[in-house]
Motif scaffolding. Sequence first.
Motif, mmCIF file in Angstrom:
data_model
loop_
_atom_site.group_PDB
_atom_site.id
_atom_site.type_symbol
_atom_site.label_atom_id
_atom_site.label_comp_id
_atom_site.label_asym_id
_atom_site.label_seq_id
_atom_site.Cartn_x
_atom_site.Cartn_y
_atom_site.Cartn_z
ATOM 1 N N ALA A 6 22.000 82.631 6.898
ATOM 2 C CA ALA A 6 20.858 82.045 7.602
ATOM 3 C C ALA A 6 19.984 83.090 8.293
ATOM 4 C CB ALA A 6 21.325 80.992 8.599
ATOM 5 N N GLN A 7 20.561 83.961 9.077
ATOM 6 C CA GLN A 7 19.754 84.930 9.822
ATOM 7 C C GLN A 7 19.079 85.949 8.905
ATOM 8 O OE1 GLN A 7 18.806 84.491 12.976
ATOM 9 N NE2 GLN A 7 17.397 86.148 12.487
ATOM 10 N N PRO A 8 19.774 86.508 7.922
ATOM 11 C CA PRO A 8 19.060 87.430 7.018
ATOM 12 C C PRO A 8 17.902 86.747 6.283
ATOM 13 C CG PRO A 8 21.429 87.662 6.717
ATOM 14 C CD PRO A 8 21.215 86.495 7.637
ATOM 15 N N ILE A 9 18.098 85.512 5.876
ATOM 16 C CA ILE A 9 17.043 84.778 5.178
ATOM 17 C C ILE A 9 15.837 84.591 6.088
ATOM 18 C CG2 ILE A 9 16.442 82.459 4.345
ATOM 19 C CD1 ILE A 9 19.247 82.480 2.967
ATOM 20 N N HIS A 56 13.545 81.245 -12.148
ATOM 21 C CA HIS A 56 13.798 79.801 -12.125
ATOM 22 C C HIS A 56 15.058 79.429 -12.899
ATOM 23 C CE1 HIS A 56 13.022 75.516 -13.086
ATOM 24 N NE2 HIS A 56 12.546 75.506 -11.856
ATOM 25 N N ASP A 57 15.156 79.886 -14.141
ATOM 26 C CA ASP A 57 16.331 79.561 -14.956
ATOM 27 C C ASP A 57 17.594 80.184 -14.391
ATOM 28 O OD1 ASP A 57 14.752 78.045 -16.629
ATOM 29 O OD2 ASP A 57 14.541 79.622 -18.142
ATOM 30 N N GLU A 58 17.478 81.407 -13.876
ATOM 31 C CA GLU A 58 18.616 82.068 -13.234
ATOM 32 C C GLU A 58 19.141 81.204 -12.089
ATOM 33 O OE1 GLU A 58 18.941 86.418 -11.467
ATOM 34 O OE2 GLU A 58 17.934 85.096 -10.023
ATOM 35 N N ALA A 59 18.235 80.729 -11.259
ATOM 36 C CA ALA A 59 18.638 79.925 -10.100
ATOM 37 C C ALA A 59 19.308 78.628 -10.529
ATOM 38 C CB ALA A 59 17.420 79.634 -9.221
ATOM 39 N N ASP A 85 29.364 82.802 0.286
ATOM 40 C CA ASP A 85 29.577 83.995 -0.537
ATOM 41 C C ASP A 85 28.511 84.166 -1.625
ATOM 42 O OD1 ASP A 85 30.333 81.885 -2.161
ATOM 43 O OD2 ASP A 85 32.214 82.813 -2.808
ATOM 44 N N ALA A 86 27.393 83.456 -1.517
ATOM 45 C CA ALA A 86 26.301 83.631 -2.488
ATOM 46 C C ALA A 86 25.760 85.058 -2.365
ATOM 47 C CB ALA A 86 25.184 82.625 -2.221
ATOM 48 N N PRO A 87 25.330 85.658 -3.476
ATOM 49 C CA PRO A 87 24.793 87.020 -3.421
ATOM 50 C C PRO A 87 23.505 87.069 -2.582
ATOM 51 C CG PRO A 87 25.270 86.351 -5.686
ATOM 52 C CD PRO A 87 25.397 85.137 -4.838
ATOM 53 N N LEU A 88 23.597 87.683 -1.424
ATOM 54 C CA LEU A 88 22.474 87.721 -0.484
ATOM 55 C C LEU A 88 21.231 88.339 -1.112
ATOM 56 C CD1 LEU A 88 21.218 87.321 2.299
ATOM 57 C CD2 LEU A 88 22.214 89.530 2.965
ATOM 58 N N GLU A 89 21.378 89.467 -1.796
ATOM 59 C CA GLU A 89 20.208 90.133 -2.377
ATOM 60 C C GLU A 89 19.493 89.246 -3.390
ATOM 61 O OE1 GLU A 89 18.776 92.913 -1.253
ATOM 62 O OE2 GLU A 89 20.338 92.830 0.279
ATOM 63 N N VAL A 91 19.408 85.866 -3.372
ATOM 64 C CA VAL A 91 18.716 84.807 -2.631
ATOM 65 C C VAL A 91 17.473 85.375 -1.941
ATOM 66 C CG1 VAL A 91 18.921 83.098 -0.790
ATOM 67 C CG2 VAL A 91 20.828 83.446 -2.378
ATOM 68 N N LEU A 92 17.582 86.560 -1.381
ATOM 69 C CA LEU A 92 16.411 87.185 -0.754
ATOM 70 C C LEU A 92 15.339 87.485 -1.800
ATOM 71 C CD1 LEU A 92 18.104 89.615 1.795
ATOM 72 C CD2 LEU A 92 17.209 87.302 2.201
ATOM 73 N N GLY A 93 15.750 87.858 -2.999
ATOM 74 C CA GLY A 93 14.793 88.080 -4.089
ATOM 75 C C GLY A 93 14.052 86.799 -4.446
ATOM 76 N N TRP A 94 14.751 85.680 -4.394
ATOM 77 C CA TRP A 94 14.106 84.391 -4.664
ATOM 78 C C TRP A 94 13.042 84.109 -3.609
ATOM 79 C CZ3 TRP A 94 19.033 80.908 -5.551
ATOM 80 C CH2 TRP A 94 19.668 81.313 -6.744
ATOM 81 N N ILE A 95 13.352 84.404 -2.354
ATOM 82 C CA ILE A 95 12.379 84.174 -1.272
ATOM 83 C C ILE A 95 11.153 85.044 -1.480
ATOM 84 C CG2 ILE A 95 11.985 84.476 1.211
ATOM 85 C CD1 ILE A 95 14.962 83.578 1.525
ATOM 86 N N GLU A 96 11.365 86.290 -1.842
ATOM 87 C CA GLU A 96 10.229 87.185 -2.080
ATOM 88 C C GLU A 96 9.397 86.723 -3.272
ATOM 89 O OE1 GLU A 96 11.813 91.155 -2.223
ATOM 90 O OE2 GLU A 96 12.408 91.064 -0.114
ATOM 91 N N GLU A 97 10.056 86.246 -4.336
ATOM 92 C CA GLU A 97 9.303 85.732 -5.486
ATOM 93 C C GLU A 97 8.467 84.526 -5.074
ATOM 94 O OE1 GLU A 97 9.823 83.597 -9.809
ATOM 95 O OE2 GLU A 97 11.347 85.048 -9.226
ATOM 96 N N SER A 98 9.062 83.619 -4.314
ATOM 97 C CA SER A 98 8.329 82.439 -3.858
ATOM 98 C C SER A 98 7.112 82.850 -3.032
ATOM 99 C CB SER A 98 9.255 81.532 -3.044
ATOM 100 O OG SER A 98 8.603 80.337 -2.702
#
Length: 110
Positions: A6-9, A56-59, A85-89, A91-98
């Motif tokens: 949560a906090q890193p996101i 998108h397909d990866e997610a 335990d989801a890969p943080l990097e 998920v953060l990449g998804w946020i940056e793409e969005s």
Amino acid sequence: MDHPLAQPIRSVAAALPDAWEDHPWGETAFKVGKKVFVYVGAGETLNLTLKLRDRHDEALAFPWVTPARYGLDRGGWVTCTPPADAPLEMVLGWIEESYHLVAPRRRTTG
């Protein structure tokens, strides 16, 4: 919220150029200009709704990611409830793409 992601996101979303936090409908949303690039659910579990194209397909290959409701899925939006335990990097990449998909072109180019 005690979820370890949560906090890193929140930190990464808030640090993107011209991003700001809003609270429409009592939820947390990070916006660039007037457009939301990620909703962060504040319930008992962490949930995110964000827009993806390249990843998108990866997610959607993860069991904790589903097409977003209310017709948002037609625009490439997904909702995810990442486990601790989801890969943080990733998920953060998804946020940056969005962010880059939603932000006006002048904000995302040098």
